[in-house]
Scaffold this motif. Structure first.
Motif, PDB file in Angstrom:
ATOM      1  N   SER A 168      41.217 -76.690  30.690  1.00  0.00           N
ATOM      2  CA  SER A 168      41.698 -77.140  29.380  1.00  0.00           C
ATOM      3  C   SER A 168      43.171 -76.821  29.143  1.00  0.00           C
ATOM      4  O   SER A 168      43.771 -77.333  28.192  1.00  0.00           O
ATOM      5  CB  SER A 168      40.856 -76.504  28.274  1.00  0.00           C
ATOM      6  OG  SER A 168      39.507 -76.876  28.400  1.00  0.00           O
ATOM      7  N   LEU A 169      43.783 -75.977  29.975  1.00  0.00           N
ATOM      8  CA  LEU A 169      45.183 -75.592  29.796  1.00  0.00           C
ATOM      9  C   LEU A 169      46.152 -76.643  30.326  1.00  0.00           C
ATOM     10  O   LEU A 169      47.337 -76.626  29.997  1.00  0.00           O
ATOM     11  CB  LEU A 169      45.453 -74.253  30.491  1.00  0.00           C
ATOM     12  CG  LEU A 169      44.582 -73.075  30.047  1.00  0.00           C
ATOM     13  CD1 LEU A 169      44.952 -71.829  30.835  1.00  0.00           C
ATOM     14  CD2 LEU A 169      44.723 -72.841  28.549  1.00  0.00           C
ATOM     15  N   PRO A 221      51.170 -82.968  38.248  1.00  0.00           N
ATOM     16  CA  PRO A 221      51.536 -83.937  37.206  1.00  0.00           C
ATOM     17  C   PRO A 221      50.702 -83.756  35.941  1.00  0.00           C
ATOM     18  O   PRO A 221      49.545 -83.322  35.988  1.00  0.00           O
ATOM     19  CB  PRO A 221      51.230 -85.289  37.875  1.00  0.00           C
ATOM     20  CG  PRO A 221      51.251 -85.003  39.336  1.00  0.00           C
ATOM     21  CD  PRO A 221      50.749 -83.605  39.496  1.00  0.00           C
ATOM     22  N   ASP A 222      51.298 -84.091  34.818  1.00  0.00           N
ATOM     23  CA  ASP A 222      50.599 -83.976  33.539  1.00  0.00           C
ATOM     24  C   ASP A 222      49.456 -84.979  33.440  1.00  0.00           C
ATOM     25  O   ASP A 222      49.419 -85.993  34.138  1.00  0.00           O
ATOM     26  CB  ASP A 222      51.578 -84.224  32.384  1.00  0.00           C
ATOM     27  CG  ASP A 222      52.612 -83.114  32.257  1.00  0.00           C
ATOM     28  OD1 ASP A 222      52.336 -82.009  32.756  1.00  0.00           O
ATOM     29  OD2 ASP A 222      53.686 -83.370  31.684  1.00  0.00           O
ATOM     30  N   ALA A 268      41.929 -91.078  38.141  1.00  0.00           N
ATOM     31  CA  ALA A 268      42.662 -91.486  36.943  1.00  0.00           C
ATOM     32  C   ALA A 268      43.994 -92.120  37.311  1.00  0.00           C
ATOM     33  O   ALA A 268      44.421 -93.114  36.697  1.00  0.00           O
ATOM     34  CB  ALA A 268      42.880 -90.282  36.032  1.00  0.00           C
ATOM     35  N   ALA A 269      44.679 -91.576  38.305  1.00  0.00           N
ATOM     36  CA  ALA A 269      45.965 -92.138  38.725  1.00  0.00           C
ATOM     37  C   ALA A 269      45.791 -93.559  39.238  1.00  0.00           C
ATOM     38  O   ALA A 269      46.581 -94.459  38.916  1.00  0.00           O
ATOM     39  CB  ALA A 269      46.591 -91.255  39.803  1.00  0.00           C
TER      40      ALA A 269
END
Length: 350
Positions: free
Chosen positions: A39-40, A45-46, A242-243
Motif C-alpha cells: 500500500s506504500l 515506476p509509480d 497493468a503496463a
C-alpha cells in the motif's frame, strides 16, 4: 454437430476457478486492503503497486468497438502463445487426444502439443501452400480436438482459400482455430466478422505485428462467449500486466498511427516483391499477404543465409520446413533496411 461441452475436458468443466481479490471486488475505494499489495507504493515506476484488472475490461471495450465484436467475445493473453497453450489444455486430455496441423505452419502449435503430451496429426498443404478438397476431406475425417489454420500462413505468407476454410468450419467436430497474426496486411476480411455463424470458430490476432508492439506480449482470441468463458476460467489470474494494458489502450486510441505503419509496411513489401525476382540468386518469390516474403534461392539458401549474417543482416532460414526447401523468410524492414538487404543479395559472391 459441434458440442462444446463434450469437447472440453471433463475435469475443466467441473473445476472451480481461482477467485482473485480483483475478481471479488471491482472498482476503486479509499482503503484497499484486500489483495496483500504494498500500500506504500512501488520501488520502481509509480502506479504499479496494485494488481491489474484480471479481465482487461478497458482494453476489451476499445477492441470490441474497433473489431465489431462484443467484449465477452474477446480473450487477452501473454502473446498469442498463451491462447494457443490454453486452447490445447482446454480440449485435449494428455496422452489421449490429438490436434491437427497443416505444415508448413507456425511452430508453436506443435510445441504446445508436445508440452501437454498431445498427439500431433499432420496434413501437409499443397506444393503452393494451399488447402485442397483432399486436405479438407482429411480434416473432416479427423478425430482431433482442434485444427490450426494459419491464414495468412507463417512461414509462407499466403491466405488460405476461404471456401475450403468454410467447409472445415461447417464440418469439423472440434475447434477450428484461425490464426490471423498477419491479417492486418491482407486484403480479405477477418474471420472475426463471422463468429456468429460458427460456434466452433476461434480467431487469434496479435499486437506484435501491424501494431508494432511485440515487446508488450499481448495476444487476442475471439470466439463465442462460452469459449471465452472457459479460457478465462483456466488462465492465470493476472495474465496481462497493468503496463501492457496501459500501452495497449494508448495504441488503440492512436488508430491513425497504426494505419500509417501498416501502409508503410505494405509499400515496403511491394517494393521488395517487385525487385527480388531480378536478383540472380533468387529462384522464386512467393505471394504474400503478410509483412514478410518467403523466397527460394539458388543454389544454396543456407549459404545465402550465412552470407547475410556476415553482412550484419539477419533473416530466417526456413529451408528445413516441410515444402520450404531452399527458402529464406525476409521480414519487411525500414526503407533503408530493405535497400541494404537487396544490395547485399545482388552482391552475393556465388
Amino acid at each position: 454437430m459441434f458440442n462444446l461441452a463434450s469437447l472440453v475436458r471433463p475435469n475443466i468443466r467441473a473445476m472451480k476457478p481461482y477467485s482473485s481479490a480483483r475478481d471479488e471486488f471491482q472498482g476503486e475505494a479509499q482503503v484497499m486492503l484486500d489483495a496483500n499489495e504494498n500500500s506504500l507504493g512501488s520501488a520502481g515506476p509509480d502506479r504499479f503497486n496494485r494488481y491489474p484488472d484480471p479481465l482487461q475490461r478497458a482494453v476489451k471495450q476499445e477492441l470490441a468497438r474497433l473489431k465489431g465484436v462484443r467484449p465477452e467475445q474477446i480473450f487477452l493473453g501473454n502473446g498469442s502463445d498463451e491462447a494457443i497453450d490454453l486452447l490445447v489444455r482446454l480440449t485435449c486430455t494428455p496422452g489421449q487426444d490429438s490436434l491437427l496441423i497443416l505444415p508448413p505452419t507456425y511452430g508453436m502449435y506443435e510445441v504446445a502439443a508436445n508440452l501437454n503430451d498431445v498427439r500431433v496429426e499432420r496434413l501437409p498443404l499443397t506444393p503452393d501452400f494451399q488447402l485442397s478438397p483432399d486436405i479438407v476431406a482429411g480434416v473432416l475425417a479427423s478425430e482431433a480436438k482442434l485444427v490450426w489454420l494459419c491464414s495468412p500462413n507463417n512461414p509462407t505468407g499466403n491466405l488460405l482459400h476461404a471456401e475450403y476454410l468454410e467447409e472445415i468450419l461447417r464440418g469439423f467436430r472440434g475447434l477450428v482455430v484461425v490464426d490471423e497474426a498477419y491479417a492486418d496486411f491482407a486484403a480479405a476480411p477477418s474471420w472475426t466478422t463471422r463468429l456468429s455463424e460458427f460456434p466452433n470458430l476461434v480467431v487469434l490476432q496479435t499486437f506484435s505485428k501491424a501494431w508494432g508492439l511485440a515487446g508488450l506480449r499481448l495476444g487476442m482470441a475471439f470466439a463465442s462467449p462460452a469459449i471465452i468463458g472457459y479460457l478465462n476460467k483456466i488462465k492465470p489470474p493476472y495474465n496481462v500486466s497493468a503496463a501492457t494494458q496501459q500501452h495497449a489502450l494508448a495504441a488503440l486510441h492512436d488508430a491513425p498511427r497504426f494505419e500509417a505503419l501498416r501502409q508503410q509496411l505494405l509499400t515496403g513489401r511491394d517494393w521488395l516483391a517487385q525487385r527480388l525476382p531480378a536478383v540472380d540468386i533468387v529462384e522464386e518469390v512467393f505471394p504474400s499477404d503478410a509483412n514478410f516474403l518467403l523466397v527460394r534461392f539458388r543454389p544454396d539458401a543456407t549459404a545465402v543465409y550465412d552470407y547475410l549474417v556476415s553482412r550484419g543482416i539477419i533473416v530466417r532460414n526456413r529451408t528445413t520446413q516441410p515444402g520450404c526447401a531452399g527458402t529464406l523468410r525476409l521480414t519487411v524492414g525500414t526503407p533503408q533496411e530493405n535497400e541494404e538487404l537487396l544490395q547485399a543479395l545482388r552482391e552475393f559472391p556465388g
